[in-house]
Design an enzyme around this catalytic site. Structure first.
Site, PDB file in Angstrom:
ATOM      1  CE  LYS A  43       5.017   0.178   1.957  1.00 11.74           C
ATOM      2  NZ  LYS A  43       3.752  -0.430   1.385  1.00 11.74           N
ATOM      3  CB  THR A  44       3.563  -0.031   7.017  1.00 11.84           C
ATOM      4  OG1 THR A  44       2.025  -0.002   7.344  1.00 11.84           O
ATOM      5  CG2 THR A  44       4.427  -0.127   8.189  1.00 11.84           C
ATOM      6  N   GLY A  75       0.779  -1.192   0.066  1.00 18.87           N
ATOM      7  CA  GLY A  75       0.051  -0.051   0.069  1.00 18.87           C
ATOM      8  C   GLY A  75       0.890   1.336  -0.059  1.00 18.87           C
ATOM      9  CG  ASP A 132       3.296  -9.680   4.746  1.00 21.20           C
ATOM     10  OD1 ASP A 132       3.983 -10.560   5.694  1.00 21.20           O
ATOM     11  OD2 ASP A 132       1.910  -9.802   4.490  1.00 21.20           O
ATOM     12  CG  ASP A 186      -1.269  -0.123   9.059  1.00 18.72           C
ATOM     13  OD1 ASP A 186      -1.980   0.763   8.738  1.00 18.72           O
ATOM     14  OD2 ASP A 186      -1.545  -1.376   8.689  1.00 18.72           O
ATOM     15  NE  ARG A 206      -2.372  -4.052  -1.279  1.00 17.50           N
ATOM     16  CZ  ARG A 206      -1.842  -3.725  -0.155  1.00 17.50           C
ATOM     17  NH1 ARG A 206      -1.016  -4.336   0.673  1.00 17.50           N
ATOM     18  NH2 ARG A 206      -2.303  -2.486   0.450  1.00 17.50           N
TER      19      ARG A 206
END
Length: 566
Positions: free
Chosen positions: A215-216, A94, A189, A218, A158
């Site tokens: 990177k994220t 994402g 992941d 979240d 993805r």
């Protein structure tokens, strides 16, 4: 390099006034990097081991397991500049604010080492690596994307490069195009995948460095060496602005309860950070719900007590923050979802013959153990339907599509009606729902993220030039001025453990959950009773790019409290 034809438009056609000014922003490089890769030497630490399952992880990664942590120190290192190389980058998973600055940092780092170095971007994520679709990222092209949000320069995807066939194809394209450095920008992941690729290339004797970048939005890719993943700062500032606006509206109208679901399926970092920025009346933290083994009914009761207490004071309004993945943290709901995954897969033909949702629900309930059947009966029809009908390609319930905030509202409304009959509640309950997710993924990066991502990219280039394959770019001391940030790399295998995925044991980078003993959560716990009773709302307002440094360069509350005792 030969590539398949690409008809992609690589630059925006128009620029807003803000984008024009952001293009002029010059990220601050840490002092250790500012004179370029040739002025940086590698200092190796002690050998490392994975966070768990050491024997199993070592067996899977015999060529890259146990490598030392790396710190960069000042020193002449002319070897990195002698030979021109081809490097490549891929964006995976994402979007997150700052991705373009990672690429800019990579480009500038490689070009500083040798002006003849070239950087290529694989298009559309890891599938572009397999299909050999890429473009050259030139300085002129890069200048159109510096300090901008989004991943639209090369896009993302993805796909995972994990089967023997995929790994072989990726190796073939890396070798044929003489790529010496391959950088994967992604979350847990994606960086696990980077570790798999690094191991495979070493096993195959391919002299190419594979580097990961954390990177994220979240915030669940973090540890002592990775203090935060990029994009978290910007996304939470965007969400906090919107939640703060809602808090101000609530305090003005004083007649609605606003339930806000925030992105973050596997961890509640975003919800916690936004709560610390805005002081809502109620903040649900999935990790706390799990630790207390709360049932869905207990979560609803907790909400009902706060709503009733405020109503007693004549306050029929408030703000509730709900993490996207709350349902999976409720033990009984997690058990129900797991049972449904198996039940629906095993009875696919029988269910296909039933046309009505009510019939399917009755069939499912008849097959469930009594405890789970009773839970299924208690769920509102809409939520029960989502649990039964919305499936992913693997046949599993798509938990991220469940509108948790609506589930809580419907069950809370029923609970309040019961309390009213018992004479324990005499208020009015009107609710409005929100989901803030995609709004934060491609925002213009904050000054912090613009600096951080540029440093991560430049740092990754230095790792690659020093042939440090199988490492994650690490930039630390993030509460200090960017010039004082420390740089280096940590082995990807160091963060891994073994988890069961689709019936098989697989190595994965362990997700970082909210630490209930950590300072950020303690701050919430200390204030939640006061925030529940009063209107202690904070209104962060829009993210600032120009003005006093204490406003433009502020970091997250999470980082501030995590570094409080350091």
């Amino acid at each position: 390099m030969a590539t398949k034809k690409c008809n992609k438009k690589c630059a925006p056609q128009t620029c807003s006034q803000l984008q024009q000014h952001r293009g002029k922003f010059k990220p601050v490089l840490p002092n250790i990097l500012k004179n370029g890769p040739a002025s940086v030497k590698v200092k190796a630490g002690k050998p490392t081991k994975s966070v768990a399952d050491q024997a199993k992880v070592k067996k899977i990664f015999p060529h890259t397991y146990g490598m030392p942590e790396i710190a960069f120190v000042k020193g002449a290192n002319s070897g990195v500049s002698k030979k021109a190389i081809n490097a490549a980058v891929v964006l995976s998973g994402g979007q997150a604010p700052g991705g373009h600055n990672v690429i800019a940092g990579l480009l500038d780092g490689f070009k500083k080492a040798n002006s003849r170095n070239k950087l290529f971007g694989f298009l559309g994520g890891p599938s572009g690596v397999i299909e050999c679709k890429f473009i050259e990222i030139t300085p002129a092209l890069m200048d159109k994307f510096r300090n901008t949000g989004g991943f639209d320069l090369i896009q993302s995807g993805r796909t995972k490069i994990e089967t023997d066939e995929q790994l072989s194809k990726a190796k073939e394209n890396i070798v044929n195009n003489k790529i010496s450095a391959f950088v994967v920008v992604g979350g847990d992941d994606s960086n696990t995948n980077a570790g798999v690729i690094a191991e495979y290339l070493k096993k195959e004797g391919v002299d190419a460095s594979v580097i990961g970048v954390p990177k994220t939005i979240d915030g669940d890719l973090k540890n002592e060496q990775i203090e935060t993943s990029f994009g978290f700062d910007t996304a939470t500032k965007i969400y906090a602005e919107m939640v703060g606006n809602i808090c101000r509206d609530v305090n003005s109208a004083r007649k609605y309860w606003h339930f806000v679901r925030l992105m973050g399926r596997s961890a509640s970092h975003i919800t916690l950070e936004v709560a610390l920025k805005t002081h809502p009346n109620v903040t649900l933290i999935g990790e706390e719900v799990l630790a207390k083994k709360m049932t869905l009914a207990q979560v609803v009761d907790y909400l009902a007590k706060i709503v009733a207490a405020r109503a007693k004071d004549g306050k029929n309004f408030g703000v509730v923050l709900v993490p996207e993945g709350l349902i999976e943290f409720i033990p009984e709901m997690k058990e129900l979802i797991a049972a449904l995954n198996d039940l629906l897969a095993d009875n696919e033909e029988a269910l296909a013959k039933l046309s009505k949702v009510s019939e399917k629900k009755e069939f499912v309930i008849s097959k469930l153990p009594k405890k789970l059947a009773d839970l299924m009966k208690s769920l509102p029809e809409g939520i029960a339907s989502q649990l039964m009908l919305d499936r992913d390609p693997h046949g599993n319930v798509q938990v991220s599509l469940i509108e948790t905030e609506k589930l809580l509202i419907e069950m809370l409304r029923a609970r309040l009606a019961q309390l009213k009959k018992e004479g324990k509640y005499n208020g009015k309950f009107s609710a409005i729902t929100h989901f803030f997710g995609y709004e934060g993924r491609c925002g213009v990066p904050s000054n912090f993220d613009a600096n951080y991502t540029y440093a991560l990219g430049y740092n990754a280039a230095v790792l690659a030039l020093n042939k440090c394959s199988g490492y994650l770019s690490s930039v630390r001391n993030l509460v200090k001025n960017p010039k004082d940030w420390a740089c280096g790399g940590i082995p990807l295998t160091m963060m891994m453990n073994i988890e069961r995925r689709k019936g098989k044991e697989k190595p994965v980078i362990r997700k970082a959950l909210v630490d209930l003993k950590g300072e950020p959560f303690k701050q919430l716990a200390k204030n939640r009773e006061l925030w529940a009773k009063t209107e202690s709302y904070l209104f962060p307002g829009p993210m600032q790019f120009f003005g006093p440094e204490e406003v433009t360069d502020m970091t997250t509350e999470t980082l501030k409290y995590e570094h409080k005792k350091k």
